[in-house]
Write a protein that holds these residues in place. Sequence first.
Motif, short mmCIF file in Angstrom:
data_model
loop_
_atom_site.label_atom_id
_atom_site.label_comp_id
_atom_site.label_asym_id
_atom_site.label_seq_id
_atom_site.Cartn_x
_atom_site.Cartn_y
_atom_site.Cartn_z
N ALA A 80 23.35 -31.52 6.65
CA ALA A 80 23.96 -32.29 7.74
C ALA A 80 24.46 -33.65 7.25
O ALA A 80 25.55 -34.08 7.63
CB ALA A 80 22.96 -32.47 8.88
N VAL A 81 23.67 -34.30 6.40
CA VAL A 81 24.11 -35.60 5.87
C VAL A 81 25.33 -35.41 4.96
O VAL A 81 26.27 -36.22 4.99
CB VAL A 81 22.94 -36.30 5.13
CG1 VAL A 81 23.43 -37.52 4.37
CG2 VAL A 81 21.86 -36.70 6.13
N SER A 82 25.34 -34.36 4.18
CA SER A 82 26.49 -34.10 3.30
C SER A 82 27.76 -33.81 4.10
O SER A 82 28.85 -34.26 3.73
CB SER A 82 26.18 -32.94 2.36
OG SER A 82 25.10 -33.25 1.53
N VAL A 83 27.61 -33.08 5.19
CA VAL A 83 28.78 -32.79 6.04
C VAL A 83 29.27 -34.07 6.70
O VAL A 83 30.48 -34.31 6.81
CB VAL A 83 28.43 -31.70 7.07
CG1 VAL A 83 29.51 -31.56 8.12
CG2 VAL A 83 28.21 -30.37 6.37
N TYR A 84 28.36 -34.91 7.13
CA TYR A 84 28.75 -36.20 7.71
C TYR A 84 29.43 -37.07 6.66
O TYR A 84 30.43 -37.75 6.95
CB TYR A 84 27.53 -36.90 8.32
CG TYR A 84 27.82 -38.26 8.91
CD1 TYR A 84 28.94 -38.50 9.69
CD2 TYR A 84 26.94 -39.32 8.70
CE1 TYR A 84 29.19 -39.75 10.23
CE2 TYR A 84 27.18 -40.56 9.24
CZ TYR A 84 28.31 -40.78 10.00
OH TYR A 84 28.55 -42.02 10.53
N GLU A 85 28.93 -37.03 5.44
CA GLU A 85 29.56 -37.78 4.35
C GLU A 85 31.00 -37.30 4.14
O GLU A 85 31.91 -38.11 3.93
CB GLU A 85 28.76 -37.62 3.06
CG GLU A 85 29.36 -38.34 1.88
CD GLU A 85 28.63 -38.06 0.58
OE1 GLU A 85 28.91 -38.77 -0.40
OE2 GLU A 85 27.79 -37.15 0.54
N ALA A 86 31.21 -35.99 4.21
CA ALA A 86 32.57 -35.46 4.07
C ALA A 86 33.47 -35.89 5.22
O ALA A 86 34.68 -36.04 5.05
CB ALA A 86 32.52 -33.93 3.98
N ALA A 87 32.89 -36.10 6.39
CA ALA A 87 33.68 -36.57 7.53
C ALA A 87 34.00 -38.06 7.41
O ALA A 87 35.06 -38.52 7.85
CB ALA A 87 32.95 -36.31 8.84
N VAL A 88 33.10 -38.83 6.81
CA VAL A 88 33.32 -40.27 6.65
C VAL A 88 34.31 -40.54 5.52
O VAL A 88 35.20 -41.39 5.64
CB VAL A 88 31.99 -41.01 6.39
CG1 VAL A 88 32.23 -42.46 6.04
CG2 VAL A 88 31.08 -40.90 7.60
N PHE A 89 34.17 -39.81 4.42
CA PHE A 89 35.05 -39.98 3.26
C PHE A 89 35.79 -38.67 2.98
O PHE A 89 35.51 -37.99 2.00
CB PHE A 89 34.24 -40.39 2.03
CG PHE A 89 33.41 -41.63 2.22
CD1 PHE A 89 34.00 -42.85 2.45
CD2 PHE A 89 32.03 -41.57 2.16
CE1 PHE A 89 33.24 -43.99 2.63
CE2 PHE A 89 31.26 -42.70 2.32
CZ PHE A 89 31.87 -43.92 2.57
N PRO A 90 36.76 -38.31 3.82
CA PRO A 90 37.46 -37.03 3.59
C PRO A 90 38.35 -37.08 2.35
O PRO A 90 38.86 -38.14 1.99
CB PRO A 90 38.28 -36.85 4.86
CG PRO A 90 38.46 -38.21 5.41
CD PRO A 90 37.25 -39.00 4.99
N LYS A 91 38.50 -35.95 1.72
CA LYS A 91 39.34 -35.86 0.51
C LYS A 91 40.81 -36.08 0.83
O LYS A 91 41.57 -36.52 -0.01
CB LYS A 91 39.17 -34.49 -0.13
CG LYS A 91 37.78 -34.19 -0.59
CD LYS A 91 37.61 -34.62 -2.00
CE LYS A 91 36.22 -34.18 -2.46
NZ LYS A 91 35.83 -34.83 -3.66
N SER A 92 41.21 -35.79 2.08
CA SER A 92 42.62 -35.91 2.45
C SER A 92 43.01 -37.31 2.90
O SER A 92 44.13 -37.53 3.33
CB SER A 92 42.94 -34.90 3.56
OG SER A 92 42.13 -35.16 4.69
N GLY A 93 42.10 -38.27 2.80
CA GLY A 93 42.42 -39.63 3.17
C GLY A 93 41.78 -40.05 4.47
O GLY A 93 41.12 -39.25 5.14
#
Length: 164
Positions: A80-93
């Motif tokens: 869950a923390v990793s998914v939230y991290e991906a939402a905070v710092f998305p690869k697409s900008g």
Amino acid sequence: MNRPFLPNLTYGCLIGVVSASLGASFDWRLAPAAGLGSVLALAAGEGFSWWRGRKKSPARYEEAFRGGYVQAATQAVLLAVSVYEAAVFPKSGPEGVKPGERLARRADAYAAAAGEGVPLPVQVAAQAALAALDRDDRDMTRSTVADLNTTVHRQIVAFYIQVL
């Protein structure tokens, strides 16, 4: 030590195939009976030993069940923390994730970190990672998520050492 039932049944089936092959080498009419008989005998023996072992130590099974639940809960926090991290710092900008999706991922991460059965060290590491994510601090987030990963790994290893 209790052994899992299904892998031993698989070995029993392999032995049954070998028995059937040996039976076929002597008389083809006896092959199915030899193979089926050995599979049934092995399955019955393994099933009985599994049942007897389970009856002897229900506390050990309960402990393993609780430990498995805790292990799954700690891994769910990391996910869950990793998914939230991906939402905070998305690869697409910065415009890659909608604000509503980011808030939903945040709520999921906080709910997983505060979930029942999550060990205290994992909760503390998750809180530090979530605080860094809420501040949008990329370097601190990388460090705290790595600490969370290490803490989860230590909890899982400690469980296996305790059970084995």
